[in-house]
Write a protein that holds these residues in place. Structure first.
Motif, PDB file in Angstrom:
ATOM      1  N   LYS A   1      -8.433  66.252 -46.587  1.00  0.00           N
ATOM      2  CA  LYS A   1      -9.729  66.656 -47.126  1.00  0.00           C
ATOM      3  C   LYS A   1     -10.555  65.468 -47.608  1.00  0.00           C
ATOM      4  N   LEU A   2      -9.991  64.288 -47.542  1.00  0.00           N
ATOM      5  CA  LEU A   2     -10.648  63.103 -48.055  1.00  0.00           C
ATOM      6  C   LEU A   2     -11.212  62.269 -46.922  1.00  0.00           C
ATOM      7  N   SER A   3     -12.269  61.563 -47.237  1.00  0.00           N
ATOM      8  CA  SER A   3     -12.806  60.611 -46.281  1.00  0.00           C
ATOM      9  C   SER A   3     -11.930  59.358 -46.299  1.00  0.00           C
ATOM     10  N   PRO A   4     -12.001  58.530 -45.293  1.00  0.00           N
ATOM     11  CA  PRO A   4     -11.193  57.305 -45.292  1.00  0.00           C
ATOM     12  C   PRO A   4     -11.423  56.433 -46.525  1.00  0.00           C
ATOM     13  N   ALA A   5     -12.669  56.365 -46.983  1.00  0.00           N
ATOM     14  CA  ALA A   5     -12.957  55.550 -48.170  1.00  0.00           C
ATOM     15  C   ALA A   5     -12.307  56.157 -49.417  1.00  0.00           C
ATOM     16  N   GLU A   6     -12.391  57.479 -49.550  1.00  0.00           N
ATOM     17  CA  GLU A   6     -11.779  58.138 -50.709  1.00  0.00           C
ATOM     18  C   GLU A   6     -10.261  58.016 -50.678  1.00  0.00           C
ATOM     19  N   GLU A   7      -9.691  58.176 -49.486  1.00  0.00           N
ATOM     20  CA  GLU A   7      -8.244  58.049 -49.367  1.00  0.00           C
ATOM     21  C   GLU A   7      -7.782  56.633 -49.689  1.00  0.00           C
ATOM     22  N   ASP A   8      -8.534  55.634 -49.256  1.00  0.00           N
ATOM     23  CA  ASP A   8      -8.178  54.253 -49.553  1.00  0.00           C
ATOM     24  C   ASP A   8      -8.288  53.977 -51.061  1.00  0.00           C
ATOM     25  N   SER A   9      -9.293  54.567 -51.676  1.00  0.00           N
ATOM     26  CA  SER A   9      -9.486  54.365 -53.118  1.00  0.00           C
ATOM     27  C   SER A   9      -8.332  54.937 -53.927  1.00  0.00           C
TER      28      SER A   9
END
Length: 237
Positions: A118-126
């Motif tokens: 459910k997360l974008s790549p940027a959110e998942e990386d964060s």
């Protein structure tokens, strides 16, 4: 008559002396009072000094070697108990902070697992950066626990040695006291360690959940890719 005349003469002389004394100026009286106070003070000092000289000083009791050894053994047990109490407090605080760090890591990982896919790549990386930082915190706290635990074990051994020495020297009370302190310390550390072990158990369970969730998510991606291939192939036809 002669006797009467002598009496009158003495009375006259007494009156004359009295007039002279009462006619003296006040400063002279003041000086007389000053010297009187000095005289009284000197007499009091001599009296006190004479009293001190009259009282013999109490002689110090001759201490035997056994008595001196018992006293030294008691001092050793006191110092060992202080060392033990300080290391116990440090170890318990370190275990508590380690347990808190582990629970924080568990919360972060479970929050991530609940949002997989459910997360974008940027959110998942964060969020992964936060998890990695928390894992480093857990590792540091664990190393701190090991360091304080080593010192605490040394303190326990020192107290055991001091208790044995106190017992053999005849200081039974000091020996019993330090052994009691050892038991209390061990009980407190065991209670703290139970909390950390429970936290580690939950962390391991979360790790298993993470592996399973990631495997399921990867499988779902593969299935979706396999379903999309025929559709793309048909569109090319």
């Amino acid at each position: 008559m002669a006797t009467l005349k002598r009496g009158v003469s003495y009375l006259s002389i007494f009156r004359s002396c009295a007039r002279v004394l009462f006619s003296c100026k006040k400063p002279a009286v003041h000086k007389l009072g000053k010297w009187t106070n000095v005289l009284y003070t000197s007499i009091a000092s001599l009296t006190i000094g004479g009293g001190l000289c009259a009282v013999p000083f109490k002689q110090v009791e001759n201490l035997s070697h056994d008595s001196l050894i018992r006293r030294a053994a008691s001092l050793v047990t006191d110092s060992s108990s202080t060392f033990l109490s300080q290391t116990t407090l440090a170890l318990i605080d370190a275990i508590t902070e380690y347990s808190k760090a582990v629970h924080t890591l568990i919360a972060l990982q479970r929050r991530y697992l609940a949002s997989v896919g459910k997360l974008s790549p940027a959110e998942e990386d964060s969020i992964w950066q936060v998890i990695i930082g928390q894992r480093a915190e857990v590792s540091d706290r664990h190393d701190e626990c090991k360091r304080f635990e080593s010192t605490w074990v040394s303190a326990v051994k020192m107290c055991e040695t001091a208790a044995e020495a106190a017992y053999t020297s005849g200081a039974e009370h000091a020996s019993i006291t330090v052994r009691t302190n050892i038991q209390v310390s061990q009980s407190q550390v065991e209670e703290a360690q139970k909390i950390s072990v429970d936290a580690e158990k939950k962390l391991a369970e979360t790790k298993v959940m993470e592996i399973e969730r990631i495997a399921q998510y990867a499988a779902s991606l593969e299935n979706s890719d396999e379903e999309e291939v025929p559709e793309a192939y048909l569109r090319e036809d």
